[in-house]
Scaffold this motif. Structure first.
Motif, PDB file in Angstrom:
ATOM      1  N   GLY A  85       0.811  -1.204   0.000  1.00  0.00           N
ATOM      2  CA  GLY A  85       0.000   0.000   0.000  1.00  0.00           C
ATOM      3  C   GLY A  85       0.844   1.254   0.000  1.00  0.00           C
ATOM      4  N   GLY A  86       0.184   2.367   0.089  1.00  0.00           N
ATOM      5  CA  GLY A  86       0.863   3.654   0.112  1.00  0.00           C
ATOM      6  C   GLY A  86      -0.093   4.741   0.541  1.00  0.00           C
ATOM      7  N   SER A  87       0.442   5.932   0.750  1.00  0.00           N
ATOM      8  CA  SER A  87      -0.395   7.045   1.193  1.00  0.00           C
ATOM      9  C   SER A  87       0.233   8.377   0.814  1.00  0.00           C
ATOM     10  CB  SER A  87      -0.628   6.994   2.712  1.00  0.00           C
ATOM     11  OG  SER A  87       0.591   7.172   3.413  1.00  0.00           O
ATOM     12  N   ILE A  88      -0.607   9.394   0.767  1.00  0.00           N
ATOM     13  CA  ILE A  88      -0.177  10.788   0.669  1.00  0.00           C
ATOM     14  C   ILE A  88      -0.380  11.395   2.043  1.00  0.00           C
ATOM     15  CG2 ILE A  88      -0.590  13.018  -0.418  1.00  0.00           C
ATOM     16  CD1 ILE A  88      -1.709  11.489  -2.825  1.00  0.00           C
ATOM     17  N   ASN A  89       0.646  12.059   2.574  1.00  0.00           N
ATOM     18  CA  ASN A  89       0.623  12.535   3.957  1.00  0.00           C
ATOM     19  C   ASN A  89       0.743  14.062   4.025  1.00  0.00           C
ATOM     20  OD1 ASN A  89       0.960   9.664   4.737  1.00  0.00           O
ATOM     21  ND2 ASN A  89       3.021   9.978   3.953  1.00  0.00           N
ATOM     22  N   TYR A  90      -0.068  14.654   4.896  1.00  0.00           N
ATOM     23  CA  TYR A  90      -0.023  16.103   5.137  1.00  0.00           C
ATOM     24  C   TYR A  90       0.332  16.358   6.599  1.00  0.00           C
ATOM     25  CZ  TYR A  90      -1.541  20.889   5.921  1.00  0.00           C
ATOM     26  OH  TYR A  90      -1.589  22.213   6.284  1.00  0.00           O
ATOM     27  N   TYR A  91       1.368  17.147   6.826  1.00  0.00           N
ATOM     28  CA  TYR A  91       1.793  17.539   8.172  1.00  0.00           C
ATOM     29  C   TYR A  91       1.305  18.955   8.463  1.00  0.00           C
ATOM     30  CZ  TYR A  91       4.945  13.506   8.299  1.00  0.00           C
ATOM     31  OH  TYR A  91       5.471  12.237   8.297  1.00  0.00           O
ATOM     32  N   PHE A  92       0.828  19.174   9.689  1.00  0.00           N
ATOM     33  CA  PHE A  92       0.290  20.479  10.049  1.00  0.00           C
ATOM     34  C   PHE A  92       1.362  21.570  10.050  1.00  0.00           C
ATOM     35  CE2 PHE A  92      -3.287  18.317  12.696  1.00  0.00           C
ATOM     36  CZ  PHE A  92      -3.872  17.898  11.514  1.00  0.00           C
ATOM     37  N   THR A  93       2.608  21.197  10.343  1.00  0.00           N
ATOM     38  CA  THR A  93       3.697  22.190  10.340  1.00  0.00           C
ATOM     39  C   THR A  93       4.663  21.887   9.197  1.00  0.00           C
ATOM     40  OG1 THR A  93       4.864  20.834  11.992  1.00  0.00           O
ATOM     41  CG2 THR A  93       3.553  22.689  12.805  1.00  0.00           C
ATOM     42  N   ASP A  94       5.515  20.890   9.382  1.00  0.00           N
ATOM     43  CA  ASP A  94       6.396  20.418   8.316  1.00  0.00           C
ATOM     44  C   ASP A  94       6.595  18.915   8.491  1.00  0.00           C
ATOM     45  OD1 ASP A  94       8.646  19.926  10.129  1.00  0.00           O
ATOM     46  OD2 ASP A  94       8.852  22.103  10.195  1.00  0.00           O
ATOM     47  N   VAL A  95       7.378  18.302   7.605  1.00  0.00           N
ATOM     48  CA  VAL A  95       7.504  16.847   7.589  1.00  0.00           C
ATOM     49  C   VAL A  95       8.174  16.304   8.854  1.00  0.00           C
ATOM     50  CG1 VAL A  95       8.497  14.903   6.303  1.00  0.00           C
ATOM     51  CG2 VAL A  95       7.463  16.792   5.082  1.00  0.00           C
ATOM     52  N   GLN A 100       0.073  14.417  11.732  1.00  0.00           N
ATOM     53  CA  GLN A 100       0.098  13.998  10.331  1.00  0.00           C
ATOM     54  C   GLN A 100      -1.237  13.382   9.945  1.00  0.00           C
ATOM     55  OE1 GLN A 100       3.077  10.971   9.771  1.00  0.00           O
ATOM     56  NE2 GLN A 100       2.095  10.124   7.954  1.00  0.00           N
ATOM     57  N   LEU A 101      -1.797  13.808   8.824  1.00  0.00           N
ATOM     58  CA  LEU A 101      -2.997  13.210   8.262  1.00  0.00           C
ATOM     59  C   LEU A 101      -2.634  12.476   6.974  1.00  0.00           C
ATOM     60  CD1 LEU A 101      -5.716  15.999   8.687  1.00  0.00           C
ATOM     61  CD2 LEU A 101      -5.517  13.866   9.974  1.00  0.00           C
ATOM     62  N   SER A 102      -3.200  11.293   6.774  1.00  0.00           N
ATOM     63  CA  SER A 102      -2.850  10.485   5.607  1.00  0.00           C
ATOM     64  C   SER A 102      -4.097   9.966   4.907  1.00  0.00           C
ATOM     65  CB  SER A 102      -1.984   9.292   6.020  1.00  0.00           C
ATOM     66  OG  SER A 102      -0.809   9.705   6.675  1.00  0.00           O
ATOM     67  N   LEU A 103      -4.029   9.963   3.582  1.00  0.00           N
ATOM     68  CA  LEU A 103      -5.026   9.315   2.744  1.00  0.00           C
ATOM     69  C   LEU A 103      -4.292   8.210   1.992  1.00  0.00           C
ATOM     70  CD1 LEU A 103      -7.825   9.081   1.414  1.00  0.00           C
ATOM     71  CD2 LEU A 103      -7.057  10.779  -0.268  1.00  0.00           C
ATOM     72  N   GLY A 104      -4.694   6.953   2.215  1.00  0.00           N
ATOM     73  CA  GLY A 104      -3.912   5.855   1.667  1.00  0.00           C
ATOM     74  C   GLY A 104      -4.751   4.751   1.044  1.00  0.00           C
ATOM     75  N   TYR A 105      -4.024   3.797   0.481  1.00  0.00           N
ATOM     76  CA  TYR A 105      -4.615   2.630  -0.176  1.00  0.00           C
ATOM     77  C   TYR A 105      -3.848   1.396   0.275  1.00  0.00           C
ATOM     78  CZ  TYR A 105      -5.095  -0.878  -3.898  1.00  0.00           C
ATOM     79  OH  TYR A 105      -5.282  -2.038  -4.591  1.00  0.00           O
TER      80      TYR A 105
END
Length: 205
Positions: A85-95, A100-105
């Motif tokens: 699987g994998g995901s796209i991740n968004y960090y509220f500040t930086d990496v 961290q919020l993630s949308l994955g498969y």
């Protein structure tokens, strides 16, 4: 295979811990305190984790692509076979930040000719039933809290929900068998989907 996985997991965790310790510069006094509070942004994170209803027990790779975005790939094994699987991740500040919020498969391979003891109709008796566990795909929504270790390593604690895309999770191969509702519930608990809980250790390079 489980023994080899445990040995490999221990080696990876030990190497990661040593790497994190080694990555700290031998500075002293106030200079050391200021330096420690400035995390290093790695080119890539490599890690090991356990995440129920996502990739099971396995390995992960995370690549930062911008200040607060990254992409993740993972591979593992769980009760429904091998998983990728994998995901796209968004960090509220930086990496290097905490939230961290993630949308994955995720895709579980399933298992052919899987045998287990289940209750069957009409008398609710238990017998060995042969099943094919089908491929199951999920869309995963995950929140992760990252605890920084040293300058470039982190431990992540995750929670979320996996939405299954597969309508028929299994097929009964034993002829003339009808499962009871309780046996069907057991299989539903086994199949990927639902609440995600996990922990992972990632070290940056």
């Amino acid at each position: 295979m489980k023994t080899n996985l445990k040995k490999l997991s221990f080696i990876v965790l030990l190497a990661g811990t040593l790497f994190c310790i080694q990555s700290r510069d031998p500075l002293y006094g106030q200079q050391n305190a200021v330096d420690f509070n400035k995390p290093i942004l790695p080119s890539v994170y490599l890690g090991l984790g356990l995440e129920v209803n996502n990739y099971g027990f396995g390995f992960g790779l995370e690549v930062p692509v911008s200040g607060n975005m990254s992409i993740t790939g993972n591979a593992g094994i769980g009760g429904w076979g091998f998983k990728i699987g994998g995901s796209i991740n968004y960090y509220f500040t930086d990496v290097t930040g905490k939230s961290q919020l993630s949308l994955g498969y995720s895709r579980a391979s399933g298992l052919k000719d899987f045998s287990t003891d289940l209750n069957v109709e009409p008398d609710d008796t238990k017998q060995t039933v042969k099943l094919d566990l089908n491929v199951i795909q999920t869309i995963n929504l995950i929140y992760t809290y990252n605890l920084r270790i040293g300058k470039s390593c982190k431990a992540g604690f995750s929670g979320g929900y996996a939405i299954p895309l597969t309508k028929t999770p299994y097929a009964i191969k034993t002829q003339g068998i009808t499962l009871t509702s309780s046996s069907d519930q057991v299989l539903k608990m086994m199949e990927p989907g639902g609440l995600i809980i996990g922990i992972k250790f990632m070290f940056g390079i």
